[in-house]
Design a protein around this motif. Structure first.
Motif, PDB file in Angstrom:
ATOM      1  N   ALA A   1      62.226  70.479  37.982  1.00 15.37           N
ATOM      2  CA  ALA A   1      62.569  69.060  38.051  1.00 15.37           C
ATOM      3  C   ALA A   1      61.404  68.195  37.560  1.00 15.37           C
ATOM      4  CB  ALA A   1      62.952  68.679  39.478  1.00 15.37           C
ATOM      5  N   TYR A   2      60.192  68.570  37.944  1.00 12.50           N
ATOM      6  CA  TYR A   2      58.995  67.832  37.518  1.00 12.50           C
ATOM      7  C   TYR A   2      58.831  67.908  35.996  1.00 12.50           C
ATOM      8  CZ  TYR A   2      54.151  66.156  37.583  1.00 12.50           C
ATOM      9  OH  TYR A   2      53.008  65.431  37.378  1.00 12.50           O
ATOM     10  N   LEU A   3      59.055  69.094  35.428  1.00 13.44           N
ATOM     11  CA  LEU A   3      58.951  69.268  33.987  1.00 13.44           C
ATOM     12  C   LEU A   3      59.985  68.428  33.247  1.00 13.44           C
ATOM     13  CD1 LEU A   3      58.297  73.100  33.574  1.00 13.44           C
ATOM     14  CD2 LEU A   3      56.865  71.261  32.690  1.00 13.44           C
ATOM     15  N   CYS A   4      61.224  68.442  33.736  1.00 13.37           N
ATOM     16  CA  CYS A   4      62.293  67.686  33.078  1.00 13.37           C
ATOM     17  C   CYS A   4      62.023  66.192  33.102  1.00 13.37           C
ATOM     18  CB  CYS A   4      63.636  67.992  33.742  1.00 13.37           C
ATOM     19  SG  CYS A   4      64.256  69.644  33.384  1.00 13.37           S
ATOM     20  N   ALA A   5      61.367  65.735  34.167  1.00 15.18           N
ATOM     21  CA  ALA A   5      61.087  64.302  34.295  1.00 15.18           C
ATOM     22  C   ALA A   5      59.837  63.880  33.519  1.00 15.18           C
ATOM     23  CB  ALA A   5      60.921  63.938  35.772  1.00 15.18           C
ATOM     24  N   ASN A   6      58.928  64.844  33.229  1.00 13.92           N
ATOM     25  CA  ASN A   6      57.622  64.475  32.687  1.00 13.92           C
ATOM     26  C   ASN A   6      57.232  65.202  31.408  1.00 13.92           C
ATOM     27  OD1 ASN A   6      56.352  62.714  35.001  1.00 13.92           O
ATOM     28  ND2 ASN A   6      57.243  64.474  36.040  1.00 13.92           N
ATOM     29  N   PHE A   7      58.169  65.907  30.767  1.00 12.94           N
ATOM     30  CA  PHE A   7      57.798  66.700  29.586  1.00 12.94           C
ATOM     31  C   PHE A   7      57.250  65.844  28.451  1.00 12.94           C
ATOM     32  CE2 PHE A   7      62.280  65.710  28.810  1.00 12.94           C
ATOM     33  CZ  PHE A   7      62.253  65.277  27.492  1.00 12.94           C
ATOM     34  N   SER A   8      57.560  64.539  28.442  1.00 18.98           N
ATOM     35  CA  SER A   8      57.072  63.666  27.369  1.00 18.98           C
ATOM     36  C   SER A   8      55.618  63.247  27.569  1.00 18.98           C
ATOM     37  CB  SER A   8      57.946  62.415  27.265  1.00 18.98           C
ATOM     38  OG  SER A   8      57.914  61.682  28.483  1.00 18.98           O
ATOM     39  N   ASP A   9      55.027  63.579  28.701  1.00 14.18           N
ATOM     40  CA  ASP A   9      53.619  63.266  28.978  1.00 14.18           C
ATOM     41  C   ASP A   9      52.746  64.243  28.201  1.00 14.18           C
ATOM     42  OD1 ASP A   9      51.094  62.810  29.951  1.00 14.18           O
ATOM     43  OD2 ASP A   9      51.619  63.066  32.063  1.00 14.18           O
ATOM     44  N   ASN A  10      51.965  63.734  27.247  1.00 13.04           N
ATOM     45  CA  ASN A  10      51.178  64.660  26.429  1.00 13.04           C
ATOM     46  C   ASN A  10      49.966  65.227  27.167  1.00 13.04           C
ATOM     47  OD1 ASN A  10      49.292  62.537  26.293  1.00 13.04           O
ATOM     48  ND2 ASN A  10      50.133  61.798  24.354  1.00 13.04           N
ATOM     49  N   ASN A  11      49.755  64.811  28.404  1.00 13.01           N
ATOM     50  CA  ASN A  11      48.692  65.390  29.227  1.00 13.01           C
ATOM     51  C   ASN A  11      49.224  66.410  30.236  1.00 13.01           C
ATOM     52  OD1 ASN A  11      46.424  63.897  28.163  1.00 13.01           O
ATOM     53  ND2 ASN A  11      47.273  62.093  29.187  1.00 13.01           N
ATOM     54  N   LEU A  12      50.523  66.707  30.142  1.00 12.83           N
ATOM     55  CA  LEU A  12      51.132  67.660  31.069  1.00 12.83           C
ATOM     56  C   LEU A  12      50.522  69.040  30.851  1.00 12.83           C
ATOM     57  CD1 LEU A  12      53.413  67.669  33.223  1.00 12.83           C
ATOM     58  CD2 LEU A  12      54.943  68.480  31.429  1.00 12.83           C
ATOM     59  N   SER A  13      50.234  69.724  31.944  1.00  9.89           N
ATOM     60  CA  SER A  13      49.621  71.052  31.847  1.00  9.89           C
ATOM     61  C   SER A  13      50.122  71.942  32.966  1.00  9.89           C
ATOM     62  CB  SER A  13      48.097  70.938  31.946  1.00  9.89           C
ATOM     63  OG  SER A  13      47.723  70.483  33.251  1.00  9.89           O
ATOM     64  N   LEU A  14      49.894  73.234  32.809  1.00 11.88           N
ATOM     65  CA  LEU A  14      50.257  74.188  33.854  1.00 11.88           C
ATOM     66  C   LEU A  14      49.547  73.848  35.156  1.00 11.88           C
ATOM     67  CD1 LEU A  14      50.682  77.989  33.444  1.00 11.88           C
ATOM     68  CD2 LEU A  14      49.356  77.112  35.354  1.00 11.88           C
ATOM     69  N   ASP A  15      48.269  73.503  35.079  1.00 15.71           N
ATOM     70  CA  ASP A  15      47.510  73.161  36.286  1.00 15.71           C
ATOM     71  C   ASP A  15      48.121  71.972  37.013  1.00 15.71           C
ATOM     72  OD1 ASP A  15      45.639  75.176  36.030  1.00 15.71           O
ATOM     73  OD2 ASP A  15      44.242  73.953  34.873  1.00 15.71           O
ATOM     74  N   LEU A  16      48.521  70.956  36.249  1.00 19.53           N
ATOM     75  CA  LEU A  16      49.075  69.742  36.852  1.00 19.53           C
ATOM     76  C   LEU A  16      50.385  70.045  37.574  1.00 19.53           C
ATOM     77  CD1 LEU A  16      48.880  66.661  37.175  1.00 19.53           C
ATOM     78  CD2 LEU A  16      50.144  66.444  35.019  1.00 19.53           C
ATOM     79  N   VAL A  17      51.262  70.825  36.943  1.00 26.54           N
ATOM     80  CA  VAL A  17      52.541  71.152  37.562  1.00 26.54           C
ATOM     81  C   VAL A  17      52.327  72.063  38.763  1.00 26.54           C
ATOM     82  CG1 VAL A  17      54.828  72.155  37.198  1.00 26.54           C
ATOM     83  CG2 VAL A  17      53.732  70.860  35.361  1.00 26.54           C
ATOM     84  N   ALA A  18      51.404  73.016  38.653  1.00 25.92           N
ATOM     85  CA  ALA A  18      51.109  73.900  39.789  1.00 25.92           C
ATOM     86  C   ALA A  18      50.645  73.087  40.991  1.00 25.92           C
ATOM     87  CB  ALA A  18      50.051  74.932  39.391  1.00 25.92           C
ATOM     88  N   ARG A  19      49.772  72.095  40.744  1.00 32.92           N
ATOM     89  CA  ARG A  19      49.298  71.255  41.849  1.00 32.92           C
ATOM     90  C   ARG A  19      50.439  70.441  42.448  1.00 32.92           C
ATOM     91  NH1 ARG A  19      44.857  70.318  38.395  1.00 32.92           N
ATOM     92  NH2 ARG A  19      45.669  68.276  37.819  1.00 32.92           N
ATOM     93  N   SER A  20      51.391  70.024  41.607  1.00 38.84           N
ATOM     94  CA  SER A  20      52.491  69.197  42.104  1.00 38.84           C
ATOM     95  C   SER A  20      53.384  69.948  43.083  1.00 38.84           C
ATOM     96  CB  SER A  20      53.338  68.675  40.931  1.00 38.84           C
ATOM     97  OG  SER A  20      54.186  69.676  40.410  1.00 38.84           O
ATOM     98  N   VAL A  21      53.389  71.282  42.994  1.00 37.49           N
ATOM     99  CA  VAL A  21      54.206  72.088  43.924  1.00 37.49           C
ATOM    100  C   VAL A  21      53.327  72.879  44.889  1.00 37.49           C
ATOM    101  CG1 VAL A  21      56.165  72.226  42.348  1.00 37.49           C
ATOM    102  CG2 VAL A  21      54.404  73.992  42.231  1.00 37.49           C
ATOM    103  N   HIS A  22      52.022  72.522  44.916  1.00 36.30           N
ATOM    104  CA  HIS A  22      51.072  73.075  45.896  1.00 36.30           C
ATOM    105  C   HIS A  22      50.912  74.591  45.793  1.00 36.30           C
ATOM    106  CE1 HIS A  22      51.378  69.063  47.537  1.00 36.30           C
ATOM    107  NE2 HIS A  22      52.679  69.228  47.751  1.00 36.30           N
TER     108      HIS A  22
END
Length: 274
Positions: A170-191
């Motif tokens: 869900a986080y990826l679908c909402a934020n894939f257009s963010d060119n700073n999106l990274s694996l680390d950022l998404v991992a932190r978002s789900v703890h």
């Protein structure tokens, strides 16, 4: 193109019948069992039952106004998180996609219902635009279906996504257009730690994180190229790439042609994505 075999889709529409009928036919042609909820005839209780039984939903709306009403308002007022949690919801919109607040409102509501949004703007050749939409809906629906408890899953059945991976999707679908999106950022978002998230994400979705993110971005790029006259450089920016050369190379590797060639051939009816 991947088919919707055994996938049940619930359609809720606020747009004219010809557009809705064409989307319905495209989903059915791909093998899906399609149910359409009629606000004038069916009850909200029937809606909730249909939503719980469905593997995915499709909302069709016009964005000529700054808010939505009619069938969508009735439906979204009635639905609860338990009815649609973690299910992919295709948002098919007609009209001007950039000048209103209606789509932002819908995204907020569907986010609160914990769904996975798959946007698709319709403008012009619906047949060209619907193919990547159906493909994305299929992919997400197949991987978010729960495996029946009475039997073990075989190797070719889609696994049920854990809460952490569902939130990550869900986080990826909402934020894939963010060119700073990274694996680390998404991992932190789900703890989760980077390593545990990367391993779990690949195990449950069948794709590496970067491949999943690239597929989302390429699907949106195809939609923008087909439905708008935006310069390729702007499409590049809107789908999350810093450099045009990187975007162009990734698009060519994905579809065998450049973005400009895809747009030209698609509008000439020479190519159909799939």
């Amino acid at each position: 193109m991947t088919t919707l075999r055994h996938i049940q889709v619930l359609i809720i529409s606020d747009v004219d019948d010809p557009v809705t009928d064409r989307v319905h036919r495209a989903l059915t042609a791909s093998g899906g069992a399609v149910v359409r909820w009629n606000a004038a005839v069916d009850s909200t209780k029937q809606l909730r039952v249909a939503a719980r039984q469905a593997d995915s939903l499709v909302l069709l709306t016009s964005v000529r106004h700054n808010s939505f009403s009619g069938a969508l308002k009735v439906a979204l007022d009635a639905l609860e998180v338990a009815d649609v949690r973690a299910k992919p919801v295709g948002l098919v919109s007609t009209g001007n996609p950039y000048g209103t607040r209606a789509l932002d409102h819908l995204r907020v509501v569907m986010g609160a219902l914990e769904t996975v949004m798959i946007p698709q703007q319709v403008d012009g050749d619906l047949d060209l635009q619907i193919a990547p939409f159906v493909e994305a809906l299929t992919w997400f629906a197949a991987r978010s279906r729960p495996v029946p408890a009475q039997r073990e899953a075989t190797h070719d059945e889609a696994p049920d996504l854990s809460p952490s991976v569902s939130r990550a999707v869900a986080y990826l679908c909402a934020n894939f257009s963010d060119n700073n999106l990274s694996l680390d950022l998404v991992a932190r978002s789900v703890h989760l730690s980077r390593f545990h998230f990367s391993r779990t994400f690949r195990k449950e979705t069948g794709r590496r994180f970067i491949d999943y993110l690239t597929a989302l971005r390429m699907s949106e790029a195809r939609s923008l190229l087909a439905a708008t006259d935006l310069p390729v450089s702007e499409v590049c920016r809107r789908v999350g790439y810093h450099e045009s050369s990187h975007f162009q190379r990734t698009f060519r590797n994905s579809f065998g042609m450049s973005p400009s060639e895809y747009r030209t051939r698609g509008r000439a009816g020479v190519v159909r994505p799939g």
